[in-house]
Design a protein around this motif. Structure first.
Motif, PDB file in Angstrom:
ATOM      1  N   TYR A  16      65.586  33.876  22.513  1.00 38.26           N
ATOM      2  CA  TYR A  16      64.740  34.714  21.650  1.00 38.26           C
ATOM      3  C   TYR A  16      64.972  34.356  20.176  1.00 38.26           C
ATOM      4  CZ  TYR A  16      63.168  38.854  19.134  1.00 38.26           C
ATOM      5  OH  TYR A  16      62.576  39.699  18.221  1.00 38.26           O
ATOM      6  N   VAL A  17      66.237  34.264  19.750  1.00 47.50           N
ATOM      7  CA  VAL A  17      66.536  33.926  18.353  1.00 47.50           C
ATOM      8  C   VAL A  17      66.004  32.529  18.023  1.00 47.50           C
ATOM      9  CG1 VAL A  17      68.371  33.539  16.660  1.00 47.50           C
ATOM     10  CG2 VAL A  17      68.497  35.486  18.214  1.00 47.50           C
ATOM     11  N   GLU A  18      66.138  31.585  18.942  1.00 49.34           N
ATOM     12  CA  GLU A  18      65.604  30.234  18.718  1.00 49.34           C
ATOM     13  C   GLU A  18      64.093  30.276  18.497  1.00 49.34           C
ATOM     14  OE1 GLU A  18      66.801  28.103  22.211  1.00 49.34           O
ATOM     15  OE2 GLU A  18      68.918  28.078  21.607  1.00 49.34           O
ATOM     16  N   GLY A  23      59.439  30.287  14.719  1.00 49.94           N
ATOM     17  CA  GLY A  23      58.179  30.939  14.380  1.00 49.94           C
ATOM     18  C   GLY A  23      57.155  30.861  15.502  1.00 49.94           C
ATOM     19  N   ASP A  24      57.618  30.700  16.729  1.00 52.72           N
ATOM     20  CA  ASP A  24      56.741  30.514  17.893  1.00 52.72           C
ATOM     21  C   ASP A  24      56.377  31.883  18.480  1.00 52.72           C
ATOM     22  OD1 ASP A  24      55.394  29.769  20.182  1.00 52.72           O
ATOM     23  OD2 ASP A  24      56.852  28.212  20.725  1.00 52.72           O
ATOM     24  N   ILE A  25      55.389  32.512  17.884  1.00 51.39           N
ATOM     25  CA  ILE A  25      55.006  33.871  18.255  1.00 51.39           C
ATOM     26  C   ILE A  25      54.560  33.955  19.710  1.00 51.39           C
ATOM     27  CG2 ILE A  25      53.355  35.728  17.793  1.00 51.39           C
ATOM     28  CD1 ILE A  25      53.539  34.810  14.800  1.00 51.39           C
ATOM     29  N   GLU A  26      53.757  32.993  20.150  1.00 48.91           N
ATOM     30  CA  GLU A  26      53.274  33.043  21.537  1.00 48.91           C
ATOM     31  C   GLU A  26      54.434  32.960  22.528  1.00 48.91           C
ATOM     32  OE1 GLU A  26      50.250  34.046  22.242  1.00 48.91           O
ATOM     33  OE2 GLU A  26      50.011  34.096  20.066  1.00 48.91           O
ATOM     34  N   ALA A  27      55.410  32.099  22.251  1.00 50.31           N
ATOM     35  CA  ALA A  27      56.567  31.983  23.149  1.00 50.31           C
ATOM     36  C   ALA A  27      57.404  33.262  23.132  1.00 50.31           C
ATOM     37  CB  ALA A  27      57.414  30.778  22.758  1.00 50.31           C
ATOM     38  N   ILE A  28      57.510  33.886  21.958  1.00 53.21           N
ATOM     39  CA  ILE A  28      58.241  35.162  21.874  1.00 53.21           C
ATOM     40  C   ILE A  28      57.532  36.213  22.722  1.00 53.21           C
ATOM     41  CG2 ILE A  28      58.900  37.074  20.359  1.00 53.21           C
ATOM     42  CD1 ILE A  28      59.105  34.921  18.080  1.00 53.21           C
TER      43      ILE A  28
END
Length: 131
Positions: A16-18, A23-28
């Motif tokens: 999650y921190v990575e 800045g990968d909003i979709e992956a978050i």
């Protein structure tokens, strides 16, 4: 299927921190369960469901480039929950700032975030000297 092990929680929270750092909003957003809740900061009314969570990250994280890194180990329990200290560096109101946060998360049987509570306030925000 069981909840994630303590070791799996450590990996998930570090990931999650990575993703915040990238800045990968979709992956978050994909890390969250469909009916997840976010309280950021804790004490605010919960943001519910992936659609609202995605809007929250687009408004906050999407507004400026941030750097994020763990500042200590992820502490994980045997019931699919964990807590972690991390620092987010960003430009806020035109100034370089750092925010020290502790996130507490619980995970479902698929390893997706069910709840996220971020503990921080203005006392955890510091203005940084320009680089």
């Amino acid at each position: 299927m069981n909840k994630p092990t303590a070791q799996e929680v450590q990996v998930l929270m570090a990931r999650y921190v990575e993703r915040v750092d990238a800045g990968d909003i979709e992956a978050i957003v994909q890390m969250y369960a469909d009916d997840a809740t976010v309280e950021d900061p804790f004490g605010q009314p919960p943001i519910r469901g992936r659609e609202q969570i995605a809007a929250f990250y687009r408004q906050g994280l999407g507004a400026s480039k941030v750097n994020a890194r763990l500042t200590g180990p992820v502490r994980a329990s045997h019931n699919g929950c964990g807590a972690m200290p991390f620092r987010v560096e960003m430009i806020w109101n035109g100034q370089p700032c750092a925010l020290d946060v502790i996130d507490v998360m619980s995970f479902d049987e698929q390893g997706r975030i069910r709840t996220m509570q971020a503990y921080w306030s203005e006392v955890n925000l510091s203005v940084q000297a320009p680089a």
